[in-house]
Design an enzyme around this catalytic site. Structure first.
Site, short mmCIF file in Angstrom:
data_model
loop_
_atom_site.label_atom_id
_atom_site.label_comp_id
_atom_site.label_asym_id
_atom_site.label_seq_id
_atom_site.Cartn_x
_atom_site.Cartn_y
_atom_site.Cartn_z
N SER A 44 1.36 -31.45 -20.09
CA SER A 44 2.65 -31.90 -19.56
C SER A 44 2.88 -31.16 -18.25
O SER A 44 2.95 -29.93 -18.23
CB SER A 44 3.76 -31.58 -20.57
OG SER A 44 5.02 -31.86 -20.01
N LYS B 127 0.71 -36.03 -18.80
CA LYS B 127 2.11 -36.47 -18.77
C LYS B 127 2.76 -35.85 -17.55
O LYS B 127 2.59 -34.65 -17.30
CB LYS B 127 2.79 -36.00 -20.05
CG LYS B 127 4.30 -36.03 -20.03
CD LYS B 127 4.80 -35.95 -21.47
CE LYS B 127 5.70 -34.78 -21.72
NZ LYS B 127 6.16 -34.74 -23.13
N LYS C 117 6.51 -35.35 -15.58
CA LYS C 117 7.95 -35.47 -15.73
C LYS C 117 8.49 -36.29 -14.57
O LYS C 117 8.02 -36.17 -13.42
CB LYS C 117 8.59 -34.08 -15.72
CG LYS C 117 8.18 -33.20 -16.90
CD LYS C 117 8.87 -33.62 -18.19
CE LYS C 117 8.58 -32.62 -19.31
NZ LYS C 117 9.30 -32.98 -20.56
N ASP D 168 7.64 -38.79 -18.63
CA ASP D 168 8.71 -38.32 -19.51
C ASP D 168 9.95 -38.09 -18.66
O ASP D 168 9.93 -37.31 -17.72
CB ASP D 168 8.28 -37.02 -20.21
CG ASP D 168 9.34 -36.50 -21.19
OD1 ASP D 168 10.36 -37.20 -21.42
OD2 ASP D 168 9.14 -35.39 -21.73
N GLU E 17 8.31 -41.90 -21.94
CA GLU E 17 8.98 -41.08 -22.95
C GLU E 17 10.46 -40.88 -22.63
O GLU E 17 10.81 -40.51 -21.51
CB GLU E 17 8.27 -39.72 -23.03
CG GLU E 17 8.83 -38.80 -24.09
CD GLU E 17 8.01 -37.51 -24.24
OE1 GLU E 17 6.84 -37.47 -23.79
OE2 GLU E 17 8.55 -36.54 -24.81
N ASP F 120 11.59 -39.07 -28.05
CA ASP F 120 11.47 -37.63 -28.29
C ASP F 120 12.85 -37.15 -28.77
O ASP F 120 13.12 -37.10 -29.98
CB ASP F 120 11.02 -36.96 -26.98
CG ASP F 120 11.04 -35.44 -27.00
OD1 ASP F 120 11.40 -34.85 -28.02
OD2 ASP F 120 10.69 -34.82 -25.97
N LYS G 105 8.46 -33.25 -32.46
CA LYS G 105 8.49 -31.80 -32.29
C LYS G 105 9.01 -31.26 -33.62
O LYS G 105 10.15 -31.54 -34.00
CB LYS G 105 9.41 -31.40 -31.14
CG LYS G 105 8.79 -31.77 -29.79
CD LYS G 105 9.72 -31.51 -28.66
CE LYS G 105 9.04 -31.88 -27.33
NZ LYS G 105 10.02 -32.15 -26.27
N GLY H 86 5.59 -30.34 -27.21
CA GLY H 86 5.66 -28.88 -27.12
C GLY H 86 6.93 -28.46 -26.43
O GLY H 86 7.59 -29.26 -25.74
MG MG Z 1 9.88 -35.11 -23.96
#
Ligand code: MG
Length: 373
Positions: A139, A165, A167, A192, A217, A242, A266, A294
């Site tokens: 990520s 991934k 952001k 995400d 996400e 998520d 998670k 995570g």
């Molecule tokens: Mg997330």
């Protein structure tokens, strides 16, 4: 497996570790990882758990302060008063406390670790998982410039991560995704948004369909399964939820409404390993892909996430990556390292398989209390 006859003491440790580099998402920048740890003691054996809460209520309403308070006043006294404990008892024992899943998970995780160690079995076996290596994903936080983002993605590819991934947030999205996709046409790539968008952004989110993303996400608000279902109906790209999935019931509702095709579990956010296992089993039975996210965990939580991913239902690479990406020094041995093929081995030995390094725990500790029956 034998239950834990009784606990002699519970400890709360708060640690603060510097991050190797700041981590930025749509809700802010972290330069340190501050985590609440729970230690449970019985007959010379200790079990450790880690809360995934953060100092501020930006990812979820829980904070490290509320986690410590709920552990101190409610959850740990209940565990200390119980006899013949197994981790399966935890949700029932904790049922009077509404919400606070991250506090519950920290205590439940410590009980899983203690129970597995006392029975001399690895955590994955206690959970019912398979002995297997875990494909690692990465990520990448929001970067200062597109050049830095492309460099970070190139590093991740070179390290062998199975998917990347990135952001995104409003104003830092379409152009960045286009740049990354142009440079890495075949990369398993996902985005995400950490709930930064609203239904007014549907046209923009629909344009992201052009970039062959593995998934998008949590584009919309945490509580909004309805609007996620409207969005998913307009997209080819699978929506992954998520923040929206706090319980098995949330997963059932999201599936029934068509709000997502993927769930990021998670275990800390859903109240612990037992709840995570139930959601993974639901995903497996209903055609939803599931993977493990995570929260920049220390080695304690990172090891738990690895064991969890050996369970049936975890069908996609998760966010568990090498310790060295986050910390110069961790509080446990051994650090998580990536094999050359981008897989991570399960730490060997009973319980979570990692051991606290007392000197480092002391050095990074910013709070400690002992609770006795
Ligand atoms: Mg997330």
């Amino acid at each position: 497996m034998n239950p834990v006859p009784r606990l002699e003491a519970a400890e709360i440790h708060v640690v603060r570790l510097p991050l190797v580099s700041p981590f930025t998402t749509s809700f802010g920048t972290q330069t340190h990882k501050e985590a609440v740890l729970v230690c449970l003691r019985s007959d010379g054996t200790t079990g450790w758990g880690e809360s995934t809460a953060m100092p501020d209520p930006f990812y979820s309403y829980e904070t490290n302060t509320t986690v410590c308070q709920v552990l101190r006043l409610y959850l740990l006294p209940v565990l200390l008063a119980a006899t013949d404990l197994t981790p399966m008892d935890a949700p029932h024992l904790f049922r009077r406390v509404r919400g606070h899943p991250m506090a519950k998970a920290a205590a439940e995780n410590a009980l899983w670790d203690l129970w597995a160690r006392r029975n001399d079995v690895p955590l994955f076996a206690a959970l019912g998982g398979m002995a297997r290596r875990i494909p690692s994903g990465i990520s990448i936080g929001l970067q200062d410039s597109p050049e830095r983002l492309l460099a970070a993605v190139a590093d991740a590819c070179a390290a062998g991560y199975h998917r990347v991934k990135i952001k995104i947030k409003r104003g830092q999205d379409e152009a960045l995704v286009r740049e990354v996709r142009r440079s890495f046409p075949a990369l398993p790539l996902m985005v995400d948004a950490n709930a930064d968008y609203t239904p007014a952004d549907f046209p923009l989110l629909q344009r992201l369909d052009d970039f062959n993303l593995m998934m998008m996400e949590q584009p919309l608000a945490e509580g909004d399964l309805f609007q996620h279902a409207r969005l998913q109906a307009r997209l080819r790209t699978p929506v992954c939820l998520d923040e929206s999935i706090g319980t098995l019931s949330d997963a059932e509702a999201a599936h029934a409404l068509g709000s997502c095709r993927v769930i990021n579990i998670k275990q800390g956010r859903v109240g612990g390993l037992q709840a995570a296992r139930a959601i993974a089993a639901f995903g497996l039975g209903h055609g939803l892909d599931v993977w493990s996210g995570g929260m920049l965990e220390t080695g304690i939580g990172r090891a738990v996430n690895l064991h969890l991913q050996t369970l049936p239902g975890f069908s996609l690479p998760g966010d568990t990556s090498a310790t060295a990406r986050y910390f110069g020094e961790d509080i446990v041995d051994r650090p998580v390292e990536l094999d050359a093929d981008g897989f991570i081995g399960i730490p060997p030995g009973p319980g979570s398989g990692v051991a606290i390094v007392p000197d480092r725990l002391r050095r990074f500790c910013v709070g400690h209390e002992v609770i006795t029956p």
